[in-house]
Structures are given as C-alpha cells and as structure tokens.
Enzyme design. Structure first.
Site, mmCIF file in Angstrom:
data_model
loop_
_atom_site.group_PDB
_atom_site.id
_atom_site.type_symbol
_atom_site.label_atom_id
_atom_site.label_comp_id
_atom_site.label_asym_id
_atom_site.label_seq_id
_atom_site.Cartn_x
_atom_site.Cartn_y
_atom_site.Cartn_z
ATOM 1 N N LEU A 57 39.906 -0.631 -7.400
ATOM 2 C CA LEU A 57 40.900 -1.372 -8.176
ATOM 3 C C LEU A 57 41.722 -0.407 -9.052
ATOM 4 O O LEU A 57 41.414 -0.238 -10.236
ATOM 5 C CB LEU A 57 40.147 -2.386 -9.047
ATOM 6 C CG LEU A 57 40.822 -3.714 -9.393
ATOM 7 C CD1 LEU A 57 39.901 -4.571 -10.227
ATOM 8 C CD2 LEU A 57 42.170 -3.580 -10.003
ATOM 9 N N GLU A 59 45.871 0.964 -9.161
ATOM 10 C CA GLU A 59 47.192 0.992 -8.529
ATOM 11 C C GLU A 59 47.784 2.391 -8.475
ATOM 12 O O GLU A 59 48.441 2.764 -7.497
ATOM 13 C CB GLU A 59 48.146 0.033 -9.248
ATOM 14 C CG GLU A 59 47.830 -1.441 -8.999
ATOM 15 C CD GLU A 59 46.615 -1.951 -9.732
ATOM 16 O OE1 GLU A 59 46.164 -1.265 -10.680
ATOM 17 O OE2 GLU A 59 46.091 -3.019 -9.382
ATOM 18 N N GLN A 81 48.831 -5.880 -5.436
ATOM 19 C CA GLN A 81 48.437 -7.275 -5.265
ATOM 20 C C GLN A 81 49.465 -8.257 -5.820
ATOM 21 O O GLN A 81 49.785 -9.256 -5.180
ATOM 22 C CB GLN A 81 47.066 -7.497 -5.888
ATOM 23 C CG GLN A 81 46.294 -8.601 -5.220
ATOM 24 C CD GLN A 81 44.806 -8.466 -5.469
ATOM 25 O OE1 GLN A 81 44.336 -8.521 -6.598
ATOM 26 N NE2 GLN A 81 44.057 -8.272 -4.411
ATOM 27 N N PHE A 87 53.059 -1.694 -12.457
ATOM 28 C CA PHE A 87 53.415 -0.784 -13.546
ATOM 29 C C PHE A 87 52.476 0.418 -13.688
ATOM 30 O O PHE A 87 52.933 1.524 -13.973
ATOM 31 C CB PHE A 87 53.570 -1.554 -14.863
ATOM 32 C CG PHE A 87 54.769 -2.468 -14.844
ATOM 33 C CD1 PHE A 87 56.037 -1.951 -15.069
ATOM 34 C CD2 PHE A 87 54.650 -3.808 -14.549
ATOM 35 C CE1 PHE A 87 57.166 -2.759 -15.011
ATOM 36 C CE2 PHE A 87 55.765 -4.633 -14.484
ATOM 37 C CZ PHE A 87 57.020 -4.112 -14.721
ATOM 38 N N HIS A 128 51.815 -12.543 -12.833
ATOM 39 C CA HIS A 128 51.788 -12.799 -11.396
ATOM 40 C C HIS A 128 53.142 -13.318 -10.898
ATOM 41 O O HIS A 128 53.232 -13.786 -9.764
ATOM 42 C CB HIS A 128 50.724 -13.850 -11.046
ATOM 43 C CG HIS A 128 49.320 -13.336 -11.040
ATOM 44 N ND1 HIS A 128 48.690 -12.903 -12.168
ATOM 45 C CD2 HIS A 128 48.422 -13.190 -10.034
ATOM 46 C CE1 HIS A 128 47.448 -12.523 -11.870
ATOM 47 N NE2 HIS A 128 47.260 -12.673 -10.585
HETATM 48 C C1 LIG Z 1 45.960 -4.142 -12.838
HETATM 49 C C2 LIG Z 1 45.499 -5.261 -11.974
HETATM 50 N N1 LIG Z 1 45.361 -5.086 -10.660
HETATM 51 C C3 LIG Z 1 44.980 -6.098 -9.846
HETATM 52 C C4 LIG Z 1 44.704 -7.326 -10.369
HETATM 53 C C5 LIG Z 1 44.273 -8.477 -9.446
HETATM 54 N N2 LIG Z 1 42.874 -8.796 -9.729
HETATM 55 C C6 LIG Z 1 42.542 -9.774 -10.582
HETATM 56 S S1 LIG Z 1 40.920 -9.826 -10.857
HETATM 57 C C7 LIG Z 1 40.612 -8.577 -9.781
HETATM 58 C C8 LIG Z 1 39.209 -8.103 -9.574
HETATM 59 C C9 LIG Z 1 38.530 -7.831 -10.868
HETATM 60 O O1 LIG Z 1 37.236 -7.406 -10.618
HETATM 61 P P1 LIG Z 1 36.222 -7.119 -11.795
HETATM 62 O O2 LIG Z 1 36.827 -6.137 -12.736
HETATM 63 O O3 LIG Z 1 34.938 -6.744 -11.181
HETATM 64 O O4 LIG Z 1 36.112 -8.492 -12.589
HETATM 65 P P2 LIG Z 1 35.584 -9.884 -11.999
HETATM 66 O O5 LIG Z 1 36.780 -10.599 -11.487
HETATM 67 O O6 LIG Z 1 34.585 -9.580 -10.944
HETATM 68 O O7 LIG Z 1 34.979 -10.592 -13.159
HETATM 69 C C10 LIG Z 1 41.793 -8.122 -9.232
HETATM 70 C C11 LIG Z 1 41.895 -7.040 -8.240
HETATM 71 C C12 LIG Z 1 44.857 -7.475 -11.751
HETATM 72 N N3 LIG Z 1 44.629 -8.654 -12.340
HETATM 73 N N4 LIG Z 1 45.243 -6.443 -12.530
#
Ligand SMILES: Cc1ncc(C[n+]2csc(CCOP(=O)(O)OP(=O)(O)O)c2C)c(N)n1
Ligand SMILES: Cc1ncc(C[n+]2csc(CCOP(=O)(O)OP(=O)(O)O)c2C)c(N)n1
Ligand SMILES: [Mg+2]
Ligand SMILES: [Mg+2]
Lengths: 323, 359, 359, 323
Positions: A57, A59, A81, A87, A128
C-alpha cells in the site's frame, strides 16, 4: 461487442499484455481481487502474479518502481486506487517520470502508463471523488488522457500503453458502467493529442471531457433544436489539441467549457487563454466556464451542489447565446 | 569472523486473557469492577452499533462503511488507556475507540451517511477525525505529540493505523520524527491481517510489524489484539511512559478483520471462509464474557441489560443522525477559510441564485 | 511474564583493513594484484578529480558541487562488486563509483558545470543518472531489480543513499517493495554522519542504520565504509545473493564527509574542526597504501605513476568538458517527449525566432 | 532600516516568535546552520532548539507534523529547502492542511505557514529552480503569497503567520539579496489577497509577481516614455485580487502577464480567464503571456533561454500595443 468502460479497459489491458510481454500491471488489489472497480478482473488468473502485481500500500512506491521497470525496458501500467491517493505519487510523477527523457537527453525514457480513476458523482467516501488533472497537465513531460466512454477508453488506453512517454490515463469512474456501446473486440488505437468533434454545429462550441461529456449531452439534448451546437470531447488534456478548439471557436464565436475540477486553474482556464491568444476577435461573448467550485468536493449528501449538472450547463449556454 | 547481518529474534505475542477466558491474573491491568463492566459494555455497544450500520448501509440509509467486527478489543482496550486530556487520531475503522472516548455516536453515523457535520467533533473532546488517506494521520498525531512535549504538557497522543498503512512513506516519516523528538505518541497498529485483498505476507517481508520499531530506536510490542486486557495493559504503560518523557511506543495488535473490507468489498474473492472461521474462535468479546462470568460479574440478566442499553443508544444514534436536517449548499463555501474570500463569496452567490431559480 | 518490547542488539561494525593498514587476511575478498592496483588507482583518481572539481568551482568554471572527499572506499569498494550487466543508481556524491564503473568522467564534469548532456550516459553503460531529490532513486533501483527478477535475468541493481536519505518516505517504500518482491537490489548507504548540518543523532533515534533492515525482513550489514575491502566483500556477497534469488541487502557504510556538504555550504557553522581531524586518521586511501606497501605492491615510483596517470586523465576530462560547445536552446524542447507535440514546437519556433531577432 | 529580503524575512520571523510563543519554526538545516539561504540565521541561538526545530530529512514529515502542531494550537512555520522538494509534501498540504477546517466544519483549523524558496535564475542545481505555484493555487483551502521584495516580504510574512489558515509563502530566491530597500524595524502587516498597483498607467496593464517584478521593472524602464504602463504586483496568488486586475484592464484594454512557471495552466491562464469573464469587451488586444515554456527548467548553462527576460517582456508589450 457491447461493452461498458470497465470491460473496454479490461479488454485493452488484456490484449496489450498478450501482444507485448513487457507490459505488466502494478497496483493495490489489482490481482485476485481484480481491482476495486474490477477493471483488472480475470487478468491475474490469466497472466499470473508476475504480470499482474499486487503491490504494498504505497503510491509513491507504485510509481517509483514502475519508473525503474520502465528504465529496464518494460511497459508498466500502474493503477492508483482513487484520485485522492495520487498525491503521494506526485513527486515521482512530476520530478522523475516526466523529466527522465529530457534530463538524460534521450538516453533513458519512461514508457509508463498510470491509470487513475477520478472525478465524482458516485457518492463515494472523502478523497474518492477528486479531479486532479490540473496537477498533471501543468507538468511538462507528462501526457494526460481522459476517455469519455468505452470506445474511446479502449483505443486511448492502447495508445497510452504503446506511447514511449509517461501517460496519466484518467478514468472517469462515474461512467465506468453507465455507458454501454459497441467496442471492437480486436485492438485499435486512437491517437493521443487529438480532440473529437462529437457533434458539429455553428452557433456555439461546448468543450468538455471525461464523465462530463455524458452530462453535457444530456444538457444539450433539449437545446439542439434551439441552437446549432458544436460539441468537442478533448480526449487528451496534454498535449492539448489547440487547433480543433480554435477552428471551432473561430466558426462559432461562442464557447462554453465544462470541467468538474475546481474552477481556478482548472482546464477551462488554459483553454480560455489559448482562445484569447488565437481567436479573440472571433468571440461574440465571453467564454463561459461551467466547473466545480473553488472548494472541496463535498461528501455524498451534498455532492450534487458541487457537480456541474445539465441545468448549469444549459444556463451557461444560454448565457453565451444571449450575450 | 565473517560479516554477519544484523541479528534479530522474532518476538513472542503478549497475552493476558486467552481464547477460553483463562486469565494470567498476575498480568491483569488494575481495573475496578465498574471499569471492567464499562469495557465489556463498550465492546458490546461497538459490535452492535457496527452491525446496525451495516444494516443501514444495506437499506440504503448509509454510505460505504468499514466494519470493525472482530477488532473491538484492540480499539476499546487502547482507547481505555487514555485520559480525557490525551488526543486520539483514528483512521477509519475505530468504532470501539470512539465509543470509549465518548464521541456522540450519531456523529459517527452522520459521517458515514455522507455528511461533513459528522466530523464536527464536540469542543472539549480531543479526538481528531477519520483519515481516509491511509497512513497520513500518523504525522498529525506525531505533530500533536511534539507540541505537547514542547509545551511541557504531560499528555499523550494515540494514533491508529492498519497493517497496510505501515507501507506508506508517511508512516515511516512519522515513526522517525516520533523517535527523534521523543514525542509522546502511541502507535496502535490494528494488524487485522488484510489490507483490502492484500494479506500481510505480501504487505511486508518482515515477520512482525512490531519489529519495525527497531528502525526508529524505540520500543515495539507484539500484543494479542483480541485480548482487551493485554492491549490495555501495554497501551497504559505506553501512555505512562510517554507522559513521563519516555517517548513513543509502537504496539502491534494482532487481530482479524472479520467482515469485508468495506460494504463495497467482497472478501470472498480473495480469502477462504475457513480462515474466517478459525478466527471466530479467537473472538475478543466472548473471552471477556467468560472471564467475567467466572468472576461473578456476568450473567444472563446482566447481558440482557447490556444489550437493551446498547439497543436504546443505537436507536437514539440512528434517530438523531437521520433527524439531522439536510446541509445547506452554503456550507461548502463557508467553512473552507476562516473568512470567505471574495472570489468564493461570488461563487456561493452564483450557486444560491441558481438554486433559487431552479426552485 | 510482563510485556516486553521487541529485543534487539546493536551490531558490531565489520572491518577487514584497519586504520593502520593491518589486514585480517582470512576475510580478504578474492582479488588479483591487478585488481588491487585498479582499486587503488580508482581511489586516487577519485580523490584527485574531486579536488580538481572543487578548484574549478572556486574558479567559476563549475557550478555548485558535492565533494566525495573521505568517502572513496565506500564508493569504489561497492561499485567494484558489480558486473557490467548490473545497474548502478547514484545519488549525487559517488565520484568513486562512477569512475569504477567506467563513466567517461568529462560527462560527470559537464553535469556539474550545468549541462544536461552530462547526463547522457553512453549506451551500454547501465548507470543511471544523478538524483538530486534525496531518496527517490531507491525506488527506481528497486523497480529495475524487480524487472530483472521478472525477466529471470541474473543481475543486480545497486543504489546509493546517504544517512539523511533514510528519513524520506521513498526510502521506506523502496526497502519494503524490495523485501516483498525479493528484488535483487543492494542498498549502499553512505553514512557520512551528516546530512548538510544535521548530525546522524538528530536524523534518527535508531543506533545504527543497518538495523533499519529489520523492518523490512532482509539483511542489514554494518560495515567500515573507509575499508574498501570490507565494503567490497559485503557488497560482493550481497550481489551474489541477489543474483541467486536471495533478495535485497542493505549495507550501512560508516564513513565521513570530510568536506563541506557542497561548495555552497560552510561546515564550520555546525561542526568542530576536531571532529574532522579525528576522521582524518581513518582515511580510506592511506590504509590501502600501507597494505599494498607491505605486500610489495606500492612504492614511490608506483605512486608517482598513479598520480601522473590520474592527472593526465583529469586534464583530458576537464578539456573535453570545457570544449563541449554550448547547448542549443532547441535542446530544451527536443528531448521532453519522444516526438515534439505541436504546442511545444510552436514555443520552440517562438524562442528561435526571438533569439534570431536579438542576434 | 535598509534590508534585503533575507533580512526582512528573518526580522519578521524573529519578531513574530517574540510576540507569540506559539510560533515555532521547522525545517531542514534551519537551526545552527541558519538555513541554506541563511534566512533563519541567529534564530536558533536566540530562541533555542524548542522553537527552531531542525527536522529529519523528510518534507511530508515537516508538513504533516506541522499540521499536528497547528491542531494543538501552535503556529508552525515550516521551511521547504527548495521548490523542487515540496512535491513529497503535497499530499499533506492539499489533502490535509487545506481541507481540515472545511471537513470538520470549523472544529479544527491549521494556521500553518509553509515557506518555499522558489523560481530560478541563480544557476542552481536540478530541482532547485522550479516554480510550482500552480499546484497550490489550484488547491482549494490554501492561500498562496509571493513577495516581490524586502518590504513586501516582511509585511506579508507577518500576515501569513497570523492568518488562521494554511499559507504557502513562496520566496523568490533570485531576489533574496538582489533588492535592498527601506524596511521598518517594527512589525507591520500587508493584507493577504490584495494586489498592489506598483505604477499607475493608462495604455497597458502589466501583471506579475515575485522575482519577475524586478525583471519587468527593468523591461519597462525603457518603455515608460513611450507608453503609460500600469504595473501590478499580485502579491497574493490565492485568493487572487480579481478586482484590481479587472479595473486596470477595463481602463487600459491591454494586458501582459509575466510568470516564470510553465505556460500551460500557469497563473497567467487563470488571470486571462477572469479577464475574459469580466472585461472581454474592454480588450483591445489578446492578453499576452510572457512565461516559462512547457518544458523543464534547464540546468544553469541554458537557463537563460527559459527565463522571461526584459527583451521578451518588451516584445510582449509591443505586441499588445501594436495589435
Ligand atoms: C493513500 C491511500 N491509498 C489507498 C487507499 C485505498 N484503501 C483504503 S483502505 C485500504 C487498505 C487499508 O489496509 P490497512 O491499513 O491494513 O487497514 P484496514 O482497512 O485493514 O483496517 C486501501 C488500500 C487509501 N484510502 N489511501
Ligand atoms: C527531497 C529533498 N529534500 C531536500 C534536499 C536538499 N538536500 C540536498 S542534500 C541534503 C542532505 C543529504 O544528506 P545525506 O542523505 O546524508 O547525503 P550526504 O549529502 O550526506 O551525502 C539535503 C537536505 C534534497 N536534495 N532533496
Ligand atoms: Mg489491515
Ligand atoms: Mg550524509
């Protein structure tokens, strides 16, 4: 074959991956999950985890390692995503991807495509529903492409992947599934840098791109009897097809530009500047901007107040016609 | 001696209350019976409200929502370690923490229903608002903690992050700043094994997240996140240390996201039902109940009262959220700056005139 | 047992050749005498060219420049571990690495003189260009390494970074990607104790940089960066491991920035002359000379020939760089894209017309 | 007292720190070293390491922790060392600092000032001469301030620090020491959001900001006899003082805008769009843009080809006058 935009993009990715083994996909959840919008659905199963790469995760990591892969001769197609998450990757895009060919005087280049779902209207969460195209269009060295429907999406994406330079491919998520149309099964390209005259007309030029094309069509459907409207879909925001814009405005003398991004320094500003430079004397009325406001895209309950809608677009057209 | 890499032993997970309710009393954090009950009631309220929101979402009365199911102990246990003056920084999956801190939960609902006013936290409550961009909140919490230290305030900031968030650059920069400035910040990592569809093993090659603290020169703990007492104990000690000038702590809470990532997700696409089943056995609430039963603090009558009370609160939350009159278009202009600039005032006037004409 | 933080023991620094030229022969990397001489000559050339550039800068014949003085062993030793097919990613302080790789050094000069053509690396040389933004290059190298692995090429990428660079988010993301994808990348950290005016102790609270690898699940090494053999040994093993599928390695090379940060800096503002003096005793070239002398590979005659050769090369470098005719304004348009877009062609025509008119 | 811009900024920082204990400085090398441009010289010695904070090398970290400090009631003044290094911090600036008041409906706010030395002409290294103002001006919720000399710098910086919202304070490094002028020793403020008519005139409006003001002055010094030139220094780029621009252009009917940033979606584009909206009928000639090109700022040896210079500016003025 009748496809929506998700299917058209999927088809473009799949065919390019078959054609060219150097094409690889990188992004969050694009593998087994098929991407949060299911755009990469089935590709992981088809091409395996060496070609459809679920990344951690991060970018900046996605874009930065894509740059490396591109340097090594691959053609990475990255996915961000959602718009709001591009950013953290902007430094790698603007300071690196965009500059490498120039700063090495052609020795290295970055044939990278970065797919970014963008813009609002789907009642999504905070961050989003943003429209960050200005950040890319202002940056020398990037190309910025925005399809307005399934047919355009497939042809433009194939061109983007084959392009020898970095392309930000912005996908208007609001119309991912809202438009279905005939899309050839075989591969085809649509040239980058060429706008499309969607509808020819003589009274007023309406310029837009992305999801707003649908909204504009809706808006003018009730005005087409009243005015002869020339409708332009920009398709590429950078490099901008100035010639198509100018010849249209030279003909009509009136122009309305519709973009969802914030008004100040949104695309419409640059288009107006170019009209000013090349067709000022043709203008019968000030060019009208129908855009998002200089404020933050609201949460779902009030996003309709922000988004350009058919009424506002019609009002803009009436304004220039009645000037 | 040949060159040897830096050596490191994977730590063991800390636990007080096991899956069967068996408790290592020597390690129990100090808690009155009232506090124990409060913790239990928060856990139950959290789970029930969470379930209710999922229902509201299905009925189209709420937007996309990220469920906390299964992670209640991590959230309640950690937040319970804070004092009123401490600050809390959620990401977006902390229903139990918000409840524990006393956030009026109709606001939480309002937010997920798609209304900015849900983020208008009441004055006096030092809870920051949800962070949708993953990882960024770590820097805000660290900054608050740095300011606490500069001002000589004996307070701490607690920030939540997911396992996925540990991959973001901002997490790294926050951890590093926290270490350098000995900021009184507690990083509570809800390691729920998944970041949407990405399992932890693909998120990082490091065996635990706790060991990431080694890179920043402060302490990392590996804790059973489904053990509310273990989380509370370690978080409480971290808060005390922070307030005494001992700097930051990173706590990896091992837990599991029992639900889909959000209501827009379908976890069936990428993980097995078997895995979910296995984690059910490690339920964080069940074991507290068992423990309290042994202690004579839980029986059916009590359970009924807890559920009834929660139901009542939930009904109030939902009613209040849904009774909130729609926001005005003005709001999108009025809160951007302290004073609205002229250009924006013109745009606002345009919108209002346009809407009037339409009506 | 009470909760205990993750435990970790600070590693010891690996050394083969000590400050007095005393060598632990058992640990010596395999090197022919020719290779030994090559290494020595690279060290000397690096130091002399570096000094010459500083002079050119003072004379106004070169722009702002970042000197490598004192860090030659780290640079030459690491780059010497690579094969021609491997890739190298510098930051901006790697004169010794560039020399070792065979970059025509007039290009290096040209770059620092302020001419993009200095970054036009000859075809066939897999060296990427200088990265002024700190930390970003780590991702590029990791990406190249990921691609090597995907293609099944038995190659490695080596990337340089400073101690300061370890604080940037991109460093973290690169290390994490490298770990997850087992990318054949070698991170060579030139820990020269300072990031402009910031001493390492304020850069991070972690005792060593090597231990940061623990956060990413791969090996970190702590090496005497002023010991060219130790650096070469560890880097060579890392490269072999990488090519055999063993994934990334992080190498902290402990060295010292003997000069100002750049020619625009005045280190006297923030560090003591005493500190610099102390490091002089640990000079990376002196000890190789002593070692070679004992081995019968060094004497005054040899030294003279080495210096003469270096001087000659340097004169050629400078002459060639300065003889490069000025770049045309066209260049700023012609290399931005593969094909110049119309808008840009118009701007180019404008500039050319404008300049013509002026002339 | 005669000061250059470095001294004027230093004086503003020092006085604000004395006046308000919640003002703290954060940045790379701003402590003992006094900053790479010596802007914070002496402040570390005067206020100590709790108020003048040398941070680790991490721009997102600087802005992100500054946001936290601001939430806690402090008034952080961050420094980004050079323009090109602001990009890693853009996510924290645009997605967070700029949005927090709005998204919490006023409950939280971020009175942060971010100082960013910018623009070229000092023969600096790569990424040390960029003009990224568009990225901030397009972002709702930020204010963007650019002084054009010592006097302006002090007054505008004090206003920025006291402003309850995030301000990006962009310092044209080329004139850090190139202009010396009388600057009051005591504190004073210059309002944010108000342009300054540097020179009144009736034939043509020339609009610029930052280091370019000096270049424009030089350019018009040889034209002032020929034409009556109205010269506007924007001082604030966001919110833009539209009224001053419009009333001037309504009067002159001719306008030249000078900015060093890339042309496409540079400041000039937005100004032209606003002129189009409010003063189109007054225009006697297309508004002329004299700007950087849509290419990367070159390295020192050729940067003069890129930078707007007096000749290009004069050519622009002659063009609109001769239209
Ligand atoms: C900077 C960013 N990249 C991508 C996303 C899309 N996104 C939302 S939640 C998520 C996964 C988060 O995983 P984790 O940190 O393990 O938290 P969880 O949702 O498992 O509680 C992603 C990729 C985002 N919100 N922010
Ligand atoms: C992203 C970024 N921020 C700031 C700078 C300015 N800067 C150049 S070098 C440097 C210090 C680098 O320190 P380190 O990584 O230890 O390398 P060293 O210069 O000591 O070799 C800084 C802050 C930069 N070039 N890039
Ligand atoms: Mg998770
Ligand atoms: Mg250093």
């Amino acid at each position: 074959m009748i496809m929506n935009m998700v299917q058209a993009i999927n088809s473009a990715l799949s065919q390019e991956m078959e054609r060219d083994p150097s094409v690889v996909l990188l992004g969050e959840d694009i593998g087994k999950d098929g991407g949060v919008f299911r755009v990469t659905e089935g590709l992981y199963q088809k091409f395996g985890d060496q070609r459809v790469i679920d990344t951690p995760l991060a970018e900046s990591g996605i874009v930065g390692t894509s740059i490396g892969m591109a340097l090594y001769g691959m053609r990475p197609v990255g996915e961000i995503q959602f718009d709001g998450f591009v950013f953290p990757a902007i430094d790698q895009l603007i300071n690196h991807a965009a500059r490498i060919r120039n700063r090495t005087r052609g020795r290295f280049s970055v044939p990278l495509t970065l797919r970014v779902p963008f813009s609002g209207g789907i009642r999504a969460l905070e961050h989003h529903s943003d429209s960050p195209e200005t950040y890319f269009v202002h940056a020398p060295g990037l190309k910025v492409v925005v399809p307005s429907g399934p047919y355009e999406a497939k042809g433009l994406l194939i061109s983007s992947i084959r392009d020898p330079d970095p392309v930000v491919f912005m996908e208007p998520k609001r119309i991912y599934r809202a438009i279905k149309e005939e899309v050839p099964e075989e591969e085809y390209t649509i040239p980058i840098g060429e706008a499309k005259i969607v509808q020819a007309g003589g009274d007023v030029t309406v310029i837009t791109y992305g999801a707003m094309l649908k909204t504009v069509r809706e808006a003018i459907s009730t005005l087409n009897d009243k005015y002869s409207i020339e409708l332009i879909d920009l398709r590429t925001l950078s490099p901008l097809d100035t010639d198509s814009i100018i010849s249209s405005v030279q003909k009509t003398g009136r122009c309305v530009i519709v973009n969802e991004a914030a008004k100040t320094l949104g695309m419409a500003a640059e288009i107006i500047a170019r009209i000013n430079e090349k067709a000022l004397l043709n203008l019968e009325a000030p060019v009208e901007r129908v855009t998002g406001y200089d404020t933050i895209m609201p949460l779902p309950k009030t996003e309709h107040y922000y988004l350009p809608n058919p009424d506002r677009i019609r009002q803009g057209i009436e304004k220039v016609m009645g000037f | 001696m040949p060159a040897e890499p830096v050596k490191f032993a994977v730590p063991k997970m800390y636990q007080i209350l096991d899956e069967n309710g068996k408790c290592n009393e020597a390690e129990m954090p100090k808690l009155t019976n009232d506090e124990l009950r409060k913790i239990y009631e928060n856990l139950v309220y959290a789970r029930m409200l969470d379930g209710r929101i999922l229902n509201l979402q299905r009925e189209g009365r709420c937007g996309t929502y990220a469920s906390s199911l299964g992670q209640e102990a991590t959230q309640v246990g950690s937040a319970f370690a804070l004092g009123k003056d401490d600050w809390l920084f959620p990401y977006f999956r902390e229903i139990g923490a918000h409840i524990t801190r006393g956030l009026p939960m109709h606001l939480y609902l309002l937010y997920w229903m798609g209304d900015e006013r849900g983020s208008k936290v009441p004055e006096g409550l030092n809870d920051f608002v949800i962070s949708i961009p993953v990882g960024t909140q770590n820097l805000h919490a660290t900054g608050v903690a740095m300011a606490m230290r500069l001002k000589g305030d004996k307070k701490a900031a607690m920030v939540y992050l997911g396992d996925g968030a540990t991959s973001e650059g901002d997490f790294h920069e926050a951890m590093n700043f926290a270490g350098v400035f000995k900021a009184p910040v507690i990083f509570v990592c809800q390691n729920n094994q998944w970041a949407i569809s990405l399992p932890l093993s693909k998120q990082t090659a490091s065996k635990t997240l706790a060991q990431k603290a080694v890179a920043y020169g402060f302490d990392g703990y590996l804790v059973d996140g489904n053990d509310v007492f273990a989380v509370l104990k370690v978080a409480r000690e971290a808060a005390e240390r922070a307030k005494a000038g001992g700097g930051p702590t990173f706590i990896e809470c091992v837990t599991y996201r029992m639900s889909d990532h959000t209501t827009a997700d379908d976890a069936g696409r990428y993980r097995t039902p078997q895995e979910v089943e296995n984690w059910k056995k490690r339920d964080p609430i069940e074991r507290v109940r068992k423990y309290m039963e042994v202690k004579g603090l839980w029986d059916e009558v009590y359970e009924k009262s807890v559920v009834e009370k929660a139901n009542k609160m939930i009904e109030d939350d939902v009613r209040e959220a849904e009774a909130t009159p729609p926001a005005e278009p003005d709001d999108m202009f009025d809160y951007l700056y302290d004073k609205i600039p002229k250009n924006l005032a013109d745009q606002k006037a345009e919108v209002l005139a346009f809407l009037k004409r339409g009506a």
